[in-house]
Design a protein around this motif. Structure first.
Motif, PDB file in Angstrom:
ATOM      1  N   THR A 143       0.834  -1.209   0.000  1.00  0.00           N
ATOM      2  CA  THR A 143       0.000   0.000   0.000  1.00  0.00           C
ATOM      3  C   THR A 143       0.865   1.255   0.000  1.00  0.00           C
ATOM      4  OG1 THR A 143      -1.785  -1.116   1.189  1.00  0.00           O
ATOM      5  CG2 THR A 143      -1.759   1.284   1.273  1.00  0.00           C
ATOM      6  N   PHE A 144       0.574   2.164  -0.920  1.00  0.00           N
ATOM      7  CA  PHE A 144       1.214   3.477  -0.937  1.00  0.00           C
ATOM      8  C   PHE A 144       0.251   4.500  -0.354  1.00  0.00           C
ATOM      9  CE2 PHE A 144       1.502   7.517  -3.495  1.00  0.00           C
ATOM     10  CZ  PHE A 144       2.510   8.079  -2.735  1.00  0.00           C
ATOM     11  N   VAL A 145       0.728   5.290   0.615  1.00  0.00           N
ATOM     12  CA  VAL A 145      -0.091   6.299   1.278  1.00  0.00           C
ATOM     13  C   VAL A 145       0.387   7.687   0.862  1.00  0.00           C
ATOM     14  CG1 VAL A 145      -0.760   7.313   3.485  1.00  0.00           C
ATOM     15  CG2 VAL A 145      -0.621   4.823   3.250  1.00  0.00           C
ATOM     16  N   TYR A 146      -0.551   8.511   0.398  1.00  0.00           N
ATOM     17  CA  TYR A 146      -0.251   9.913   0.086  1.00  0.00           C
ATOM     18  C   TYR A 146      -1.040  10.795   1.048  1.00  0.00           C
ATOM     19  CZ  TYR A 146       0.241  14.358  -2.305  1.00  0.00           C
ATOM     20  OH  TYR A 146       0.536  15.675  -2.595  1.00  0.00           O
ATOM     21  N   LEU A 147      -0.328  11.648   1.782  1.00  0.00           N
ATOM     22  CA  LEU A 147      -0.948  12.573   2.733  1.00  0.00           C
ATOM     23  C   LEU A 147      -0.855  13.980   2.162  1.00  0.00           C
ATOM     24  CD1 LEU A 147       0.777  11.116   5.922  1.00  0.00           C
ATOM     25  CD2 LEU A 147      -1.558  10.656   5.179  1.00  0.00           C
ATOM     26  N   PRO A 180       6.898  -4.839  -9.202  1.00  0.00           N
ATOM     27  CA  PRO A 180       7.850  -3.933  -9.878  1.00  0.00           C
ATOM     28  C   PRO A 180       7.242  -3.155 -11.035  1.00  0.00           C
ATOM     29  CG  PRO A 180       8.842  -6.079  -9.486  1.00  0.00           C
ATOM     30  CD  PRO A 180       7.382  -6.227  -9.176  1.00  0.00           C
ATOM     31  N   THR A 181       6.111  -3.609 -11.563  1.00  0.00           N
ATOM     32  CA  THR A 181       5.481  -2.884 -12.661  1.00  0.00           C
ATOM     33  C   THR A 181       4.574  -1.756 -12.173  1.00  0.00           C
ATOM     34  OG1 THR A 181       3.555  -4.362 -12.783  1.00  0.00           O
ATOM     35  CG2 THR A 181       5.509  -4.986 -14.043  1.00  0.00           C
ATOM     36  N   SER A 182       4.330  -1.686 -10.867  1.00  0.00           N
ATOM     37  CA  SER A 182       3.493  -0.625 -10.318  1.00  0.00           C
ATOM     38  C   SER A 182       4.260   0.696 -10.310  1.00  0.00           C
ATOM     39  CB  SER A 182       3.052  -0.959  -8.893  1.00  0.00           C
ATOM     40  OG  SER A 182       2.476   0.178  -8.258  1.00  0.00           O
ATOM     41  N   PRO A 183       3.620   1.812 -10.673  1.00  0.00           N
ATOM     42  CA  PRO A 183       4.321   3.103 -10.610  1.00  0.00           C
ATOM     43  C   PRO A 183       4.715   3.484  -9.187  1.00  0.00           C
ATOM     44  CG  PRO A 183       1.985   3.432 -11.019  1.00  0.00           C
ATOM     45  CD  PRO A 183       2.237   1.965 -11.153  1.00  0.00           C
ATOM     46  N   TYR A 184       4.063   2.866  -8.181  1.00  0.00           N
ATOM     47  CA  TYR A 184       4.351   3.184  -6.780  1.00  0.00           C
ATOM     48  C   TYR A 184       5.284   2.151  -6.143  1.00  0.00           C
ATOM     49  CZ  TYR A 184       0.131   5.753  -7.909  1.00  0.00           C
ATOM     50  OH  TYR A 184      -0.791   6.553  -8.536  1.00  0.00           O
ATOM     51  N   TYR A 185       5.856   1.319  -6.949  1.00  0.00           N
ATOM     52  CA  TYR A 185       6.788   0.301  -6.450  1.00  0.00           C
ATOM     53  C   TYR A 185       7.864   0.949  -5.589  1.00  0.00           C
ATOM     54  CZ  TYR A 185      10.388  -3.383  -6.660  1.00  0.00           C
ATOM     55  OH  TYR A 185      11.345  -4.323  -6.351  1.00  0.00           O
ATOM     56  N   GLN A 186       8.101   0.408  -4.417  1.00  0.00           N
ATOM     57  CA  GLN A 186       9.078   0.859  -3.422  1.00  0.00           C
ATOM     58  C   GLN A 186       8.563   1.970  -2.516  1.00  0.00           C
ATOM     59  OE1 GLN A 186      12.319   2.171  -5.976  1.00  0.00           O
ATOM     60  NE2 GLN A 186      13.381   0.225  -5.731  1.00  0.00           N
ATOM     61  N   LEU A 187       7.508   2.674  -2.916  1.00  0.00           N
ATOM     62  CA  LEU A 187       7.122   3.914  -2.235  1.00  0.00           C
ATOM     63  C   LEU A 187       6.074   3.648  -1.146  1.00  0.00           C
ATOM     64  CD1 LEU A 187       7.833   6.874  -2.292  1.00  0.00           C
ATOM     65  CD2 LEU A 187       6.085   7.227  -4.032  1.00  0.00           C
ATOM     66  N   LEU A 188       6.451   3.919   0.092  1.00  0.00           N
ATOM     67  CA  LEU A 188       5.609   3.644   1.249  1.00  0.00           C
ATOM     68  C   LEU A 188       4.668   4.812   1.547  1.00  0.00           C
ATOM     69  CD1 LEU A 188       5.609   1.250   3.372  1.00  0.00           C
ATOM     70  CD2 LEU A 188       6.922   2.767   4.836  1.00  0.00           C
ATOM     71  N   VAL A 189       5.224   6.016   1.681  1.00  0.00           N
ATOM     72  CA  VAL A 189       4.427   7.189   2.006  1.00  0.00           C
ATOM     73  C   VAL A 189       5.089   8.425   1.416  1.00  0.00           C
ATOM     74  CG1 VAL A 189       5.589   7.578   4.219  1.00  0.00           C
ATOM     75  CG2 VAL A 189       3.282   8.458   3.881  1.00  0.00           C
ATOM     76  N   TRP A 190       4.242   9.402   1.040  1.00  0.00           N
ATOM     77  CA  TRP A 190       4.718  10.693   0.537  1.00  0.00           C
ATOM     78  C   TRP A 190       3.909  11.775   1.238  1.00  0.00           C
ATOM     79  CZ3 TRP A 190       8.051  11.406  -3.972  1.00  0.00           C
ATOM     80  CH2 TRP A 190       8.246  12.732  -4.338  1.00  0.00           C
ATOM     81  N   THR A 191       4.594  12.652   1.963  1.00  0.00           N
ATOM     82  CA  THR A 191       3.922  13.792   2.576  1.00  0.00           C
ATOM     83  C   THR A 191       4.847  14.992   2.570  1.00  0.00           C
ATOM     84  OG1 THR A 191       2.907  14.689   4.590  1.00  0.00           O
ATOM     85  CG2 THR A 191       4.607  13.007   4.888  1.00  0.00           C
TER      86      THR A 191
END
Length: 539
Positions: free
Chosen positions: A427-431, A452-463
């Protein structure tokens, strides 16, 4: 007849003088042509040599630019040092690079000039979009931002060798800062450009920074220490019996001359705060590698034409009301303060609770995306499970999944306390303007998208919020992926298993206290590797 021959003879003898005159004129013309050829060739050679030199000076300056758009005195000094080494000019008196020491105003070019004999060197930063250096070619999105451009102009009075006079030869070059991912593994990147106490470990806490591969792990500290007041305040500090363990602690302050504000030498040594001592970094890491990978926009100087996945998400889900067709409004099915357990069917859900979703019950989202107008608060013995494809509340979430969920909070925070359990799988969370407050003593299991094909691959949270973040460690803590909160201060506490925080953290500041014992050891496939920043010519 005799007189006729005599006349012809006299005329023939008179022609000798004409030939001499003609030959002399030809020789003079050849000398003029030769002098022009020699002088023009010399001028061309001088121009080529100056162009090579000005290119290298611009590259040297751009590689030392402060990507946070602040003091670029170091870039000016680096460019001048190249001129001293390669043009053979006197080092002193040096140009007044102090004029580039203040905060960079992208709209106003700062120029520093110095004259050495017949040569005038002019160093320029920033290079605004409307600067004359862009006359021959318009600005493009790959040219980085004005503050991250460095220009150099050399004007030489070329004096002719075989004729009087001189001409002005002017050459220019402009380069941009070019950060690019590389091979350095840095689990912790601290982005405060000028702050003090950027990394503190107190009490009996221990922070251990390692890599899954066994290669040296870096802590990268961008602060130059300008914000440290006089006294004992330093950028990296261990208090009491606190300890920091890392292969390398790389500090920009050790390059900029703020060595006294970097750390307390008394903290260094076997059995002390940290060992070995921090080393100087070539320049700040800044947030650019993350922006250029996930949020590639001309406004942040991204040098490629890649789309921004962050901007695309904000455009799609950051407005008001239902994000689009196919989304189910939460309030049309469930309460905003549910008392009982809920298994939410797969699909895209819009949580339209005016005061946020608050509960002590067990809420399980089996799959799909989530958009919430306000924050989520879980307390007591409640549970939040996202992208957890199970049929009942007693089933355990699968640890691996190819499905990816996005969780977009338009406003507010994600908060857990007490004995609340949180599982967010792939799950990628954007705040949009909120933060994380994940405290309490119960389990927290959170993985970034695993496909790996997901654009949010590796990304946990962005705030982008400057609000503080809190993360409790325990034996039930497992976090895997990249946490990006460039403006926030993260408080870590508790103790966790050695491999609990398989996370890379891009954060403004970090504080660890109490008897915490936390290890950052990201997986090689769940981290953005770094390389030394460089530069490239614009034209």
């Amino acid at each position: 007849m005799g007189s006729s021959r005599s006349a012809r003879f006299r005329r023939a003898c008179g022609d000798d003088g004409v030939v001499i005159v003609i030959i002399a004129a030809l020789i003079a013309s050849l000398l003029v042509v030769a002098s022009l050829v020699i002088d023009l060739g010399g001028a061309r050679h001088a121009r080529e040599r100056d162009q090579d030199g000005v290119d290298a000076m611009a590259l040297a300056g751009a590689a030392k630019l402060d990507a946070s758009s602040n003091s670029n005195q170091g870039a000016c000094t680096a460019a001048w040092s190249y001129a001293v080494s390669n043009f053979g000019v006197a080092a002193t008196p040096a140009p007044s690079c102090v004029s580039m020491a203040g905060a960079c105003d992208a709209s106003t070019a700062r120029e520093v000039s110095v004259t050495r004999g017949d040569v005038v060197f002019t160093l320029i930063n920033p290079v605004p979009d409307g600067h004359p250096m862009f006359t021959a070619q318009p600005v493009t999105s790959s040219d980085n931002t004005p503050c991250n451009r460095f220009g150099v102009t050399i004007t030489r009075q070329w004096r002719y060798t075989l004729q009087p006079g001189a001409t002005a030869l002017t050459v220019s070059a402009m380069a941009r800062l070019a950060n690019a991912p590389g091979g350095v593994v840095a689990p912790l990147i601290l982005l405060d450009p000028h702050g003090c106490d950027v990394l503190t470990v107190g009490g009996s806490a221990v922070m251990d920074i390692t890599t899954a591969s066994g290669t040296p792990a870096y802590i990268a500290v961008d602060s130059d220490g300008v914000g440290c007041p006089a006294g004992t305040k330093v950028i990296v500090d261990t208090l009491g019996s606190g300890q920091i363990t890392s292969g390398v602690i790389s500090m920009w302050a050790l390059t900029t001359g703020n060595t006294a504000r970097a750390y307390d030498p008394g903290d260094v040594g076997v059995g002390r705060g940290f060992n070995p001592a921090p080393v100087a970094s070539s320049q700040p890491v800044t947030r650019s590698p993350m922006d250029w990978k996930f949020n590639c926009l001309p406004s942040n100087g991204c040098p490629t034409g890649n789309p921004s996945i962050i901007q695309a998400l904000v455009t799609a889900q950051g407005g008001t009301g239902t994000p689009g067709p196919g989304w189910t409004a939460w309030s049309s099915v469930y309460s905003c303060s549910p008392a009982g357990n809920i298994i939410v069917p797969k699909g895209d859900w819009y949580i339209d609770c005016p005061s946020g979703l608050s509960t002590g019950a067990n809420i399980t989202f089996r799959g799909g995306n989530i958009v919430a107008d306000k924050g989520l608060t879980f307390s007591g013995s409640g549970t939040l499970r996202v992208n957890c494809d199970v049929a009942t509340v007693s089933d355990n979430c699968p640890l691996t999944t190819t499905a990816t969920s996005t969780f977009f909070l338009r406003s507010g925070n994600i908060t857990k306390s007490g004995s609340t359990h949180v599982w967010m799988m792939s799950t990628f969370v954007y705040l949009a303007n909120g933060t994380l407050n994940l405290t309490g003593s119960s389990e927290l299991v959170w993985t970034a998208p695993q496909d790996p094909t997901s654009p949010y691959y590796q990304l946990l949270v962005w705030t982008e919020s400057s609000a503080p973040l809190a993360l409790n460690g325990s034996s039930d803590l497992s976090v895997q992926g990249i946490l990006f909160a460039p403006n926030g201060t993260l408080t870590l506490s508790g103790s966790a298993a050695t491999d609990a925080l398989q996370s890379q953290m891009w954060i403004r500041k970090v504080a660890l206290s109490g008897s915490s014992n936390l290890t950052l050891s990201p997986r090689a496939d769940q981290i953005l590797a770094l390389g030394g920043a460089g530069s490239s010519l614009i034209r």
